[in-house]
Scaffold this motif. Structure first.
Motif, PDB file in Angstrom:
ATOM      1  N   UNK A   1       0.872  -1.184   0.000  1.00 15.15           N
ATOM      2  CA  UNK A   1       0.000   0.000   0.000  1.00 15.15           C
ATOM      3  C   UNK A   1       0.903   1.226   0.000  1.00 15.15           C
ATOM      4  N   UNK A   2       0.970   1.935  -1.103  1.00 11.65           N
ATOM      5  CA  UNK A   2       1.815   3.124  -1.135  1.00 11.65           C
ATOM      6  C   UNK A   2       1.059   4.389  -1.528  1.00 11.65           C
ATOM      7  N   UNK A   3      -0.235   4.347  -1.349  1.00 15.68           N
ATOM      8  CA  UNK A   3      -1.064   5.533  -1.523  1.00 15.68           C
ATOM      9  C   UNK A   3      -1.432   6.069  -0.142  1.00 15.68           C
ATOM     10  N   UNK A   4      -1.199   7.353   0.149  1.00 20.62           N
ATOM     11  CA  UNK A   4      -1.434   7.857   1.510  1.00 20.62           C
ATOM     12  C   UNK A   4      -2.870   7.722   1.994  1.00 20.62           C
TER      13      UNK A   4
ATOM     14  N   UNK B   1      11.408   5.697   1.378  1.00 24.41           N
ATOM     15  CA  UNK B   1      12.708   6.309   1.584  1.00 24.41           C
ATOM     16  C   UNK B   1      12.698   7.783   1.246  1.00 24.41           C
ATOM     17  N   UNK B   2      11.690   8.488   1.709  1.00 27.30           N
ATOM     18  CA  UNK B   2      11.598   9.929   1.486  1.00 27.30           C
ATOM     19  C   UNK B   2      10.615  10.512   2.488  1.00 27.30           C
ATOM     20  N   UNK B   3      10.634  11.825   2.601  1.00 24.89           N
ATOM     21  CA  UNK B   3       9.678  12.510   3.468  1.00 24.89           C
ATOM     22  C   UNK B   3       8.506  12.951   2.591  1.00 24.89           C
ATOM     23  N   UNK B   4       7.402  12.220   2.674  1.00 21.38           N
ATOM     24  CA  UNK B   4       6.296  12.429   1.742  1.00 21.38           C
ATOM     25  C   UNK B   4       4.962  12.356   2.460  1.00 21.38           C
ATOM     26  N   UNK B   5       3.885  12.489   1.686  1.00 23.49           N
ATOM     27  CA  UNK B   5       2.541  12.344   2.248  1.00 23.49           C
ATOM     28  C   UNK B   5       2.306  10.920   2.739  1.00 23.49           C
TER      29      UNK B   5
ATOM     30  N   UNK C   1      14.515  15.895   8.883  1.00 28.18           N
ATOM     31  CA  UNK C   1      13.165  16.025   8.332  1.00 28.18           C
ATOM     32  C   UNK C   1      12.199  15.017   8.939  1.00 28.18           C
ATOM     33  N   UNK C   2      12.627  13.761   9.086  1.00 30.86           N
ATOM     34  CA  UNK C   2      11.721  12.760   9.639  1.00 30.86           C
ATOM     35  C   UNK C   2      11.442  13.037  11.114  1.00 30.86           C
ATOM     36  N   UNK C   3      12.441  13.548  11.834  1.00 30.15           N
ATOM     37  CA  UNK C   3      12.222  13.927  13.239  1.00 30.15           C
ATOM     38  C   UNK C   3      11.221  15.068  13.314  1.00 30.15           C
ATOM     39  N   UNK C   4      11.308  15.998  12.371  1.00 35.18           N
ATOM     40  CA  UNK C   4      10.331  17.101  12.319  1.00 35.18           C
ATOM     41  C   UNK C   4       8.927  16.560  12.068  1.00 35.18           C
TER      42      UNK C   4
END
Length: 229
Positions: free
Chosen positions: A74-77, A100-104, A132-135
């Protein structure tokens, strides 16, 4: 609710996270390896566990097929937001391998997760990339009143090095806790995907030692979740 179960001297906490996610915006940090080993770790202790592959590369889902363990891509937010609670109703533990990214997609996983583990390698580039992930985690905690419980851990580290000491010092000064258990750099862990296995299923002293580190890491994370949730 899952019952307390033990393996030798290891006893799992009574309160387990229904949705446990591995997140990091940087590829190669060890998310997929951690997620797959965690699903197998729970399964070998008699829990019903499923892996949700939310990473576009889908490396963990093909690995799970060889292990003959449940997996769903499942890769749809929006789909993640809707489906994760349903899967949590059907399984003792849902383990999510994040993108592997900061995304929705990452944000959707954070909104639904109970426990988030963030693997990080002991390089300055990797340490810097955790910002970014900590944010994202901090923002999710504000929205959800303290959830998800989250922690960083060092992965694939060279033991007893100056770099490792400096990495620990850098991460310990952050807003998220750093687990004291660090996963060492072991060839058997790198070989596991190619063999369609995990260190829990491989023979030999090196896999056995690596399995011990994974168990120590997961028990520490689960105790953190139990104490803070």
């Amino acid at each position: 609710m899952p019952k307390t179960k033990s393996l030798k001297t290891v006893t799992l906490p009574d309160k387990l996270p229904k949705i446990l996610s591995f997140l990091n915006q940087k590829g190669g940090a060890g998310k997929s390896t951690g997620a797959v080993h965690t699903v197998d770790w729970f399964a070998q202790r008699g829990y019903s566990a499923i892996l949700v592959d939310a990473d576009g590369q889908q490396s963990s889902s093909s690995w799970l097929e060889e292990l003959e363990l449940p997996c769903k891509v499942i890769n749809d937010p929006e789909a993640l937001f809707d489906e994760l609670p349903k899967l949590a109703d059907s399984y003792d533990v849902v383990v999510v391998d994040g993108p592997g990214n900061a995304s929705e997609v990452t944000k959707a996983v954070l909104i639904r997760s109970n426990l988030v583990l963030i693997p990080c390698r002991d390089s300055m580039i990797d340490l810097a990339s955790t910002g970014k992930i900590v944010q994202f985690v901090r923002q999710a905690k504000e929205i959800r009143g303290g959830m998800p419980i989250a922690a960083l851990y060092l992965n694939a580290v060279k033991e007893n090095t100056i770099l490792l000491r400096e990495a620990k010092e850098a991460l310990q000064s952050g807003i998220l806790p750093l687990l004291s258990t660090a996963l060492p750099d072991r060839q058997c862990i790198k070989d596991a995907p190619g063999q369609g296995s995990t260190v829990f299923r491989m023979r030999g002293s090196s896999p056995k030692a690596a399995a011990g580190f994974y168990t120590q890491l997961l028990i520490e994370a689960l105790k953190l979740f139990e104490s803070e949730s």
